[in-house]
Write an enzyme that holds these catalytic residues in place. Structure first.
Site, PDB file in Angstrom:
ATOM      1  N   LYS A   1       0.228   8.493   6.001  1.00  0.00           N
ATOM      2  CA  LYS A   1      -0.913   8.511   5.080  1.00  0.00           C
ATOM      3  C   LYS A   1      -1.847   9.664   5.445  1.00  0.00           C
ATOM      4  O   LYS A   1      -1.494  10.799   5.219  1.00  0.00           O
ATOM      5  CB  LYS A   1      -1.536   7.133   5.045  1.00  0.00           C
ATOM      6  CG  LYS A   1      -0.686   6.284   4.087  1.00  0.00           C
ATOM      7  CD  LYS A   1      -0.498   4.890   4.359  1.00  0.00           C
ATOM      8  CE  LYS A   1       0.529   4.334   3.381  1.00  0.00           C
ATOM      9  NZ  LYS A   1       1.026   3.022   3.800  1.00  0.00           N
TER      10      LYS A   1
ATOM     11  N   SER B   1      -4.926  -1.856   1.173  1.00  0.00           N
ATOM     12  CA  SER B   1      -4.276  -0.705   0.548  1.00  0.00           C
ATOM     13  C   SER B   1      -4.501  -0.600  -0.946  1.00  0.00           C
ATOM     14  O   SER B   1      -4.481   0.495  -1.496  1.00  0.00           O
ATOM     15  CB  SER B   1      -2.774  -0.730   0.848  1.00  0.00           C
ATOM     16  OG  SER B   1      -2.218  -1.975   0.500  1.00  0.00           O
TER      17      SER B   1
ATOM     18  N   HIS C   1      -4.456   2.673   6.420  1.00  0.00           N
ATOM     19  CA  HIS C   1      -5.359   3.458   5.574  1.00  0.00           C
ATOM     20  C   HIS C   1      -6.697   3.764   6.245  1.00  0.00           C
ATOM     21  O   HIS C   1      -7.553   4.394   5.645  1.00  0.00           O
ATOM     22  CB  HIS C   1      -5.597   2.745   4.240  1.00  0.00           C
ATOM     23  CG  HIS C   1      -4.363   2.596   3.429  1.00  0.00           C
ATOM     24  ND1 HIS C   1      -3.883   3.596   2.606  1.00  0.00           N
ATOM     25  CD2 HIS C   1      -3.461   1.590   3.343  1.00  0.00           C
ATOM     26  CE1 HIS C   1      -2.766   3.199   2.031  1.00  0.00           C
ATOM     27  NE2 HIS C   1      -2.479   1.982   2.457  1.00  0.00           N
TER      28      HIS C   1
HETATM   29  C1  LIG Z   1       1.977   2.048   3.712  1.00  0.00           C
HETATM   30  C2  LIG Z   1       1.668   0.843   4.484  1.00  0.00           C
HETATM   31  C3  LIG Z   1       2.610   0.292   5.354  1.00  0.00           C
HETATM   32  C4  LIG Z   1       4.010   0.805   5.444  1.00  0.00           C
HETATM   33  O1  LIG Z   1       4.048   2.025   6.078  1.00  0.00           O
HETATM   34  P1  LIG Z   1       5.277   3.015   5.825  1.00  0.00           P
HETATM   35  O2  LIG Z   1       5.229   3.955   6.950  1.00  0.00           O
HETATM   36  O3  LIG Z   1       5.013   3.644   4.499  1.00  0.00           O
HETATM   37  O4  LIG Z   1       6.514   2.167   5.820  1.00  0.00           O
HETATM   38  C5  LIG Z   1       2.241  -0.785   6.124  1.00  0.00           C
HETATM   39  N1  LIG Z   1       1.010  -1.323   6.019  1.00  0.00           N
HETATM   40  C6  LIG Z   1       0.090  -0.840   5.157  1.00  0.00           C
HETATM   41  C7  LIG Z   1      -1.250  -1.489   5.075  1.00  0.00           C
HETATM   42  C8  LIG Z   1       0.396   0.250   4.353  1.00  0.00           C
HETATM   43  O5  LIG Z   1      -0.478   0.715   3.480  1.00  0.00           O
END
Ligand SMILES: *Cc1c(COP(=O)(O)O)cnc(C)c1O
Length: 419
Positions: free
Chosen positions: A262, A202, A230
Site C-alpha cells: 500500500k 480499508s 492502511h
Molecule cells: C490489503 C489488505 C490486506 C492484504 O494485504 P495483501 O498484501 O494485499 O495481501 C490485509 N489487511 C488489510 C487491512 C488490507 O487492507
C-alpha cells in the site's frame, strides 16, 4: 457463508453416471452463482490497465485520473525504487528460488526485517509474501481449534478467513466499539483469546480505538493484534503507523501486522513484535513455512521505499492538505462522507446499482473511482471509495469534487436495476 442458488443436477435425469446419488456439478453451480450476482448488480469486473502515467491510468482506451490506488505516498513508480529493484535483481536474480527456511532467506530480507522492526519500534519483524498470508499465518499459529477470536465487524476479509482456517470461535463486535468487544470476550473468560482489529479500516478509512482495545486486551488477558495495512506510512511519527501514533508498545500491541503493497508501493507484508512471537511464527506459521520467499529484489526496493516513507515527511504533509481540501469541498457541496481523517475518503451511496451508475458517470468524466459493493461492504452500504495520494494536486481534487456532484445529481434518472 455465502448463499448458494439451487443446485443444478449433475445430469438431466438427476442421476450421476453409475446411478448413484446426484452430485452437484461444481462449475455449473459457480456459473449459477455468477448469474445471480449479475441480476443483483453485484458482479465484479476485472479490468486491465493499459498504461500508468503519473496520477492517471489508461483503461479501455481512456485516460482516467486515478482515485483508486493505495499508493498513498506516491512511491510505487518512484525512480529510486525502480533502481533499487533493478540493482538487486542484477545481484540476486529474480526469484528467491526456495522457501525462507530452505535457502530462500537472503541478506535483503534480513536487512528489511531489521529496518521494519526499528521503524515500528518492535524487537523483530518477519516477512510474508502477502498481507493475506501474513494474517492466515499469524492467526493459525496463535489460535487452536475452538479458541476465541474476537474481531471488529469491518475487519479485512483475510483476518476473518484466518479465524475460520484456525477453526477458532469467531465473534465479531460492533464496529470500533470496545465495549462490544469486551462483551464478546466476557462470554468465555477462561478461553485463550486473540483480539484483532484493522488499524485503519480499508473501506471506511476510520482509525480503530486502539487505546481502548489495548486496555481491554490487558484487562482480559487477550492478545491484541493490529492489521495496519492502511496506517503504515500514513499515520504516526515518521509514518510508523496507527500503533505508533497511539504510542502503543509491543507489550500493549503484541502482534503488529502491516503490508508493503500500500503506502510503501511494493508488495508483501510483515509481522512485528517480540522475539518470542517471531521465533514462534518461523516454526508454526504455515503461510510462512510452506511458500517461496519474496523475491530479494522486492525486499531491496521496499527498503528504499521505507527510507523515503520515513524521511520525506512532505508526502504526509501533502496528503494532509489534500484530505482537508477534499473534506471541506465535500461539506461545502453537501456530499455525504464517512468520518475519516485518512486518505481513504468514501462517499456514501447506499444502493449497489446506484453506486455502479455513479462510478460509470465519473468514468465518462475522466475519473477512476470504483464502486465498492456487498459483500465487500454490508448490504445497503455501497459507496465510492476515493483514495487520495500525495501525487494528486489540490486542483485535481477540486475537479473530482465537481465531477462527483454532477455524477450524483444524475441520480434521479438512474434505473434501480443494473444496466
Ligand atoms: C490489503 C489488505 C490486506 C492484504 O494485504 P495483501 O498484501 O494485499 O495481501 C490485509 N489487511 C488489510 C487491512 C488490507 O487492507
Amino acid at each position: 457463508m455465502k448463499p448458494r442458488p439451487p443446485t443444478p443436477a449433475h445430469s438431466p435425469d438427476g442421476k450421476a453416471a453409475g446411478g448413484a446419488q446426484a452430485r452437484p456439478d461444481l462449475l455449473a453451480r459457480l456459473a449459477a452463482t455468477q448469474a445471480e450476482r449479475a441480476r443483483a448488480g453485484l458482479l465484479r469486473r476485472l479490468r486491465t490497465v493499459d498504461e500508468v502515467e503519473g496520477g492517471y491510468v489508461w483503461i479501455g482506451g481512456r485516460r482516467l485520473l486515478n482515485f483508486a490506488s493505495n499508493d498513498y505516498l506516491g512511491l510505487a513508480r518512484h525512480p529510486a525504487l525502480v533502481e533499487a529493484l533493478a540493482a538487486a535483481a542484477a545481484r540476486w536474480g529474480v526469484g528467491a528460488s526456495a522457501a525462507h527456511l530452505l535457502g530462500g532467506h537472503r541478506e535483503e530480507h534480513a536487512a528489511l526485517e531489521a529496518a521494519l522492526a526499528q521503524w515500528t519500534g518492535r524487537e523483530r519483524a518477519l516477512l510474508f509474501s502477502t498481507g493475506y498470508m501474513a494474517n492466515l499465518g499469524v492467526v493459525t499459529a496463535l489460535l487452536g481449534a475452538g479458541e476465541l477470536c474476537v474481531q471488529d465487524k469491518l475487519n479485512h476479509a483475510s483476518l476473518i478467513d484466518a479465524a475460520h482456517l484456525a477453526g477458532a470461535e469467531l465473534k465479531r463486535y460492533v464496529h470500533a466499539d470496545a465495549a462490544s468487544a469486551a462483551r464478546q470476550l466476557e462470554t468465555r473468560p477462561a478461553a485463550a483469546a486473540l483480539l484483532a482489529t484493522d488499524g485503519v479500516f480499508s473501506m471506511d478509512g476510520d482509525v480503530a480505538p486502539l487505546h481502548e482495545l489495548a486496555a481491554l486486551g490487558q484487562a482480559q488477558g487477550a492478545t491484541l493484534m493490529v492489521d495496519d495495512a492502511h496506517g503504515l506510512g500514513v499515520l504516526g511519527p515518521a509514518g510508523a503507523g496507527s500503533v505508533a501514533e497511539a504510542a502503543l508498545s509491543q507489550h500493549e500491541v503484541p502482534v503488529l501486522m502491516a503490508t508493503l503493497g500500500k503506502a510503501l508501493g511494493v508488495a508483501g507484508a510483515f509481522v512485528a513484535g517480540r522475539a518470542a512471537l517471531i521465533d514462534g511464527l518461523v516454526q508454526d506459521a504455515r503461510a510462512f513455512v510452506y511458500t517461496t520467499a519474496l523475491p530479494p529484489a522486492l525486499a531491496a526496493a521496499t527498503r528504499t521505499a521505507l527510507d523515503l516513507a520515513r524521511h520525506e515527511g512532505w508526502r504526509r504533509t501533502q496528503l494532509g492538505v489534500l484530505i482537508a481540501h477534499f473534506r471541506h469541498g465535500a461539506a461545502a457541496r453537501g456530499l455525504a462522507l464517512l468520518d475519516s481523517r485518512t486518505p481513504i475518503q468514501p462517499v456514501r451511496i447506499g444502493d449497489a446499482a446506484t453506486a455502479l451508475a455513479v462510478a460509470a458517470r465519473l468514468e465518462e468524466a475522466g475519473f477512476y473511482v470504483p464502486a465498492i459493493r456487498p459483500p465487500t461492504v454490508p448490504k445497503g452500504h455501497a459507496r465510492l471509495r476515493v483514495a487520495l495520494s500525495a501525487l494528486h494536486t489540490e486542483g485535481e481534487v477540486e475537479r473530482l469534487l465537481d465531477a462527483l456532484v454532477k455524477a450524483l445529481r444524475g441520480n434521479d434518472t438512474i434505473p434501480t436495476q443494473t444496466p
